[in-house]
Design a protein around this motif. Structure first.
Motif, PDB file in Angstrom:
ATOM      1  N   GLU A 124       0.806  -1.217   0.000  1.00  0.00           N
ATOM      2  CA  GLU A 124       0.000   0.000   0.000  1.00  0.00           C
ATOM      3  C   GLU A 124       0.842   1.270   0.000  1.00  0.00           C
ATOM      4  O   GLU A 124       0.560   2.207  -0.736  1.00  0.00           O
ATOM      5  N   ALA A 125       1.868   1.308   0.831  1.00  0.00           N
ATOM      6  CA  ALA A 125       2.688   2.520   0.952  1.00  0.00           C
ATOM      7  C   ALA A 125       3.925   2.176   1.772  1.00  0.00           C
ATOM      8  O   ALA A 125       3.951   2.409   2.975  1.00  0.00           O
ATOM      9  N   PRO A 126       4.928   1.600   1.146  1.00  0.00           N
ATOM     10  CA  PRO A 126       6.056   1.084   1.924  1.00  0.00           C
ATOM     11  C   PRO A 126       6.791   2.177   2.691  1.00  0.00           C
ATOM     12  O   PRO A 126       7.153   3.202   2.131  1.00  0.00           O
ATOM     13  N   GLU A 127       6.982   1.952   3.979  1.00  0.00           N
ATOM     14  CA  GLU A 127       7.814   2.845   4.778  1.00  0.00           C
ATOM     15  C   GLU A 127       9.230   2.838   4.205  1.00  0.00           C
ATOM     16  O   GLU A 127       9.737   1.791   3.805  1.00  0.00           O
ATOM     17  N   PHE A 128       9.838   4.016   4.164  1.00  0.00           N
ATOM     18  CA  PHE A 128      11.239   4.071   3.749  1.00  0.00           C
ATOM     19  C   PHE A 128      12.003   4.999   4.680  1.00  0.00           C
ATOM     20  O   PHE A 128      11.405   5.808   5.400  1.00  0.00           O
ATOM     21  N   GLY A 140      24.731  22.576  -2.142  1.00  0.00           N
ATOM     22  CA  GLY A 140      23.963  21.531  -2.811  1.00  0.00           C
ATOM     23  C   GLY A 140      22.547  21.977  -3.090  1.00  0.00           C
ATOM     24  O   GLY A 140      22.284  23.168  -3.238  1.00  0.00           O
ATOM     25  N   ALA A 141      21.638  21.001  -3.166  1.00  0.00           N
ATOM     26  CA  ALA A 141      20.244  21.309  -3.463  1.00  0.00           C
ATOM     27  C   ALA A 141      19.341  20.460  -2.586  1.00  0.00           C
ATOM     28  O   ALA A 141      19.695  19.338  -2.209  1.00  0.00           O
ATOM     29  N   CYS A 142      18.176  21.012  -2.280  1.00  0.00           N
ATOM     30  CA  CYS A 142      17.177  20.287  -1.512  1.00  0.00           C
ATOM     31  C   CYS A 142      16.138  19.738  -2.493  1.00  0.00           C
ATOM     32  O   CYS A 142      15.656  20.470  -3.358  1.00  0.00           O
ATOM     33  N   VAL A 143      15.836  18.452  -2.385  1.00  0.00           N
ATOM     34  CA  VAL A 143      14.824  17.862  -3.269  1.00  0.00           C
ATOM     35  C   VAL A 143      13.813  17.090  -2.423  1.00  0.00           C
ATOM     36  O   VAL A 143      14.085  16.746  -1.273  1.00  0.00           O
ATOM     37  N   THR A 144      12.652  16.867  -3.010  1.00  0.00           N
ATOM     38  CA  THR A 144      11.620  16.061  -2.356  1.00  0.00           C
ATOM     39  C   THR A 144      11.567  14.702  -3.048  1.00  0.00           C
ATOM     40  O   THR A 144      11.506  14.629  -4.270  1.00  0.00           O
ATOM     41  N   LEU A 145      11.638  13.654  -2.245  1.00  0.00           N
ATOM     42  CA  LEU A 145      11.516  12.302  -2.767  1.00  0.00           C
ATOM     43  C   LEU A 145      10.146  11.756  -2.372  1.00  0.00           C
ATOM     44  O   LEU A 145       9.741  11.872  -1.219  1.00  0.00           O
ATOM     45  N   SER A 146       9.412  11.212  -3.344  1.00  0.00           N
ATOM     46  CA  SER A 146       8.077  10.663  -3.084  1.00  0.00           C
ATOM     47  C   SER A 146       8.020   9.218  -3.535  1.00  0.00           C
ATOM     48  O   SER A 146       8.582   8.869  -4.574  1.00  0.00           O
ATOM     49  N   ILE A 147       7.327   8.413  -2.761  1.00  0.00           N
ATOM     50  CA  ILE A 147       7.147   6.996  -3.093  1.00  0.00           C
ATOM     51  C   ILE A 147       5.656   6.699  -3.118  1.00  0.00           C
ATOM     52  O   ILE A 147       4.938   7.005  -2.163  1.00  0.00           O
ATOM     53  N   GLN A 148       5.207   6.132  -4.221  1.00  0.00           N
ATOM     54  CA  GLN A 148       3.800   5.752  -4.348  1.00  0.00           C
ATOM     55  C   GLN A 148       3.722   4.315  -4.844  1.00  0.00           C
ATOM     56  O   GLN A 148       4.318   3.978  -5.870  1.00  0.00           O
ATOM     57  N   ALA A 149       3.013   3.472  -4.103  1.00  0.00           N
ATOM     58  CA  ALA A 149       2.873   2.078  -4.526  1.00  0.00           C
ATOM     59  C   ALA A 149       1.924   2.004  -5.709  1.00  0.00           C
ATOM     60  O   ALA A 149       0.979   2.796  -5.812  1.00  0.00           O
ATOM     61  N   GLU A 150       2.200   1.052  -6.588  1.00  0.00           N
ATOM     62  CA  GLU A 150       1.364   0.882  -7.783  1.00  0.00           C
ATOM     63  C   GLU A 150      -0.078   0.570  -7.375  1.00  0.00           C
ATOM     64  O   GLU A 150      -0.310  -0.335  -6.576  1.00  0.00           O
ATOM     65  N   GLY A 151      -1.014   1.320  -7.929  1.00  0.00           N
ATOM     66  CA  GLY A 151      -2.417   1.060  -7.627  1.00  0.00           C
ATOM     67  C   GLY A 151      -2.882   1.708  -6.335  1.00  0.00           C
ATOM     68  O   GLY A 151      -4.046   1.620  -5.978  1.00  0.00           O
ATOM     69  N   SER A 152      -1.972   2.375  -5.621  1.00  0.00           N
ATOM     70  CA  SER A 152      -2.361   3.040  -4.380  1.00  0.00           C
ATOM     71  C   SER A 152      -2.423   4.544  -4.626  1.00  0.00           C
ATOM     72  O   SER A 152      -1.713   5.071  -5.479  1.00  0.00           O
ATOM     73  N   THR A 153      -3.290   5.244  -3.895  1.00  0.00           N
ATOM     74  CA  THR A 153      -3.369   6.691  -4.081  1.00  0.00           C
ATOM     75  C   THR A 153      -2.506   7.414  -3.051  1.00  0.00           C
ATOM     76  O   THR A 153      -2.352   8.624  -3.108  1.00  0.00           O
ATOM     77  N   PHE A 154      -1.970   6.666  -2.097  1.00  0.00           N
ATOM     78  CA  PHE A 154      -1.222   7.297  -1.012  1.00  0.00           C
ATOM     79  C   PHE A 154       0.242   7.491  -1.409  1.00  0.00           C
ATOM     80  O   PHE A 154       0.862   6.596  -1.961  1.00  0.00           O
TER      81      PHE A 154
END
Lengths: 276, 276
Positions: A124-128, A140-154
């Motif tokens: 559903e939404a793997p903790e990382f 350096g630079a600040c970036v946002t990393l996002s993780i979305q599981a396939e088929g999940s909206t979270f």
């Protein structure tokens, strides 16, 4: 003329001085150092020599007071001077390279690990976890990393800093610190291979002058002096302006380079094509 | 009853048989194996023993033909039988664990590396590389990773597989393969520490029975036999059903576990709280 993004030393000093009247003269001296440093507009050799002169004057004036305080090492007032100096030194980086950057003490990215609680979280939404390492100064630079599981909206998101340059500031370099820096260098080069990793120490506290080769790109001994000469009658060397000039130019030339060009393996026949 | 998500062996065999009439009888035999395997509904011990029997029958029938072909190793017809068998074995995993998963050969995530071309790319949209490792069979989830630089509207996205279980299938296990698996295990456990990593080999081709301890969770020698007994007059052992039952139960019990509970350090006093 840009300003540093943070004033770590000044903020810490103001907090302490609010509770301790003995620090008020130090704070006044600090304000003078800050104003004079901000007034140095350019970053040619003469400007950097001037900035280094201001740094030496401030350190000579306030360090006897700071070092005499109880818990001076934990308090962090002395170590933060060099950190804040790097903020002034690199405040104008956008003039030199045509690009402003994050420029401040920061934790930088060294790895992404997936640690889902169980198989349902995995789907559903793997903790990382973003593994990070603190540095005294980062460009350096600040970036946002996002993780979305396939088929999940979270979506789970987290911020991270990708460093182009990381600098550790030390008063003296001894075995344990060097080992820690060597370990950090390895992890940085794995996760962000184009980050330049520099150690800037005032004194050396190692039996032999130079360590085995590690992935640290350069170690500066800014006073060219051993730590055991501190607290003796021996006159201390200044932080040498030519070393600060070298450090500055080293960083700027790294920031101006093409780090990686997918075509260079075929156009130049050398995949990395790094300067020698 | 679910189906495997891919039929790697069947698809490869059908492609080859379309050009090579000698493979048509193998393809017919394959269709019978597939239909019989799909007809095994449950996954209790008797069902798994039945599935393993069907596997042994099919392998005994077709492997002499496949092994006799030129370039049989490159062609991959023989090795893909065991891969496809795992697809049947784990087709019903949602019945056992209440959650369907990605179940197929896949490349899984072992690391995120930032490799921006230059400082401008770093600030606008840093290039990144997902390091991956191929596995013969994975139970896991597919997720999308997105990176967006602060203040930029551009997002880079890429898909990756987070494994809960990874299984390597080998006909025989020799030194180089074992070293590669041990190296893979280390990288998996760093990036996805809750992935169970299993090597399933038919034969053993090592001087001594067991390797030094690595981070491989289990190595099955499915025929309990040395590779040098192949191509001799010695009768080959079957793939032992009790080993497949063990492998199946090992995987299912891993998939049913809580892998990591942030509270367990305080509730049980053991942070990992793994079964022994």
């Amino acid at each position: 003329m840009s300003e540093p993004q943070v004033y770590t030393h000044g903020a810490r000093l103001a907090r302490k001085a609010a509770k301790d009247a003995k620090l008020v003269p130090v704070l006044e001296r600090y304000e003078a150092w800050k104003a004079a440093s901000l007034a140095v507009d350019g970053r040619d050799e003469a400007d950097i020599i001037a900035l280094t002169g201001l740094l030496n004057d401030y350190k000579n004036a306030v360090e006897p007071t700071l070092d005499a305080r109880a818990n001076s090492a934990q308090e962090g007032l002395q170590p933060s001077i060099l950190e804040e100096f790097l903020g002034y030194l690199f405040a104008n980086v956008s003039t030199d390279i045509g690009q402003d950057l994050l420029r401040r003490p920061a934790s930088s990215f060294i790895g992404l690990i997936f640690n889902p609680r169980d198989v349902h979280a995995l789907v559903e939404a793997p903790e990382f976890t973003l593994r990070e390492k603190d540095h005294d100064f980062v460009l350096g630079a600040c970036v946002t990393l996002s993780i979305q599981a396939e088929g999940s909206t979270f979506t789970r998101s987290d911020k991270l800093v990708v460093p182009a340059v990381a600098i550790e500031c030390k008063r003296y370099l001894e075995r344990n610190m060097l080992d820690e820096c060597a370990g950090t260098a390895e992890r940085i080069k794995k996760a962000t291979p184009y980050c330049r990793y520099i150690v800037a120490s005032e004194f050396l506290k190692l039996d032999r002058a130079l360590p085995e080769l590690s992935q640290i790109d350069e170690i500066y001994v800014l006073r060219k002096q051993r730590n055991l000469e501190r607290n003796t009658d021996i006159v201390l060397n200044p932080i040498y302006p030519e070393l600060i000039v070298h450090l500055y130019q080293d960083v700027i030339s790294h920031l101006k380079r093409i780090w990686w060009d997918p075509e260079s393996g075929l156009t130049s026949g050398r995949v990395f094509n790094l300067p020698r």
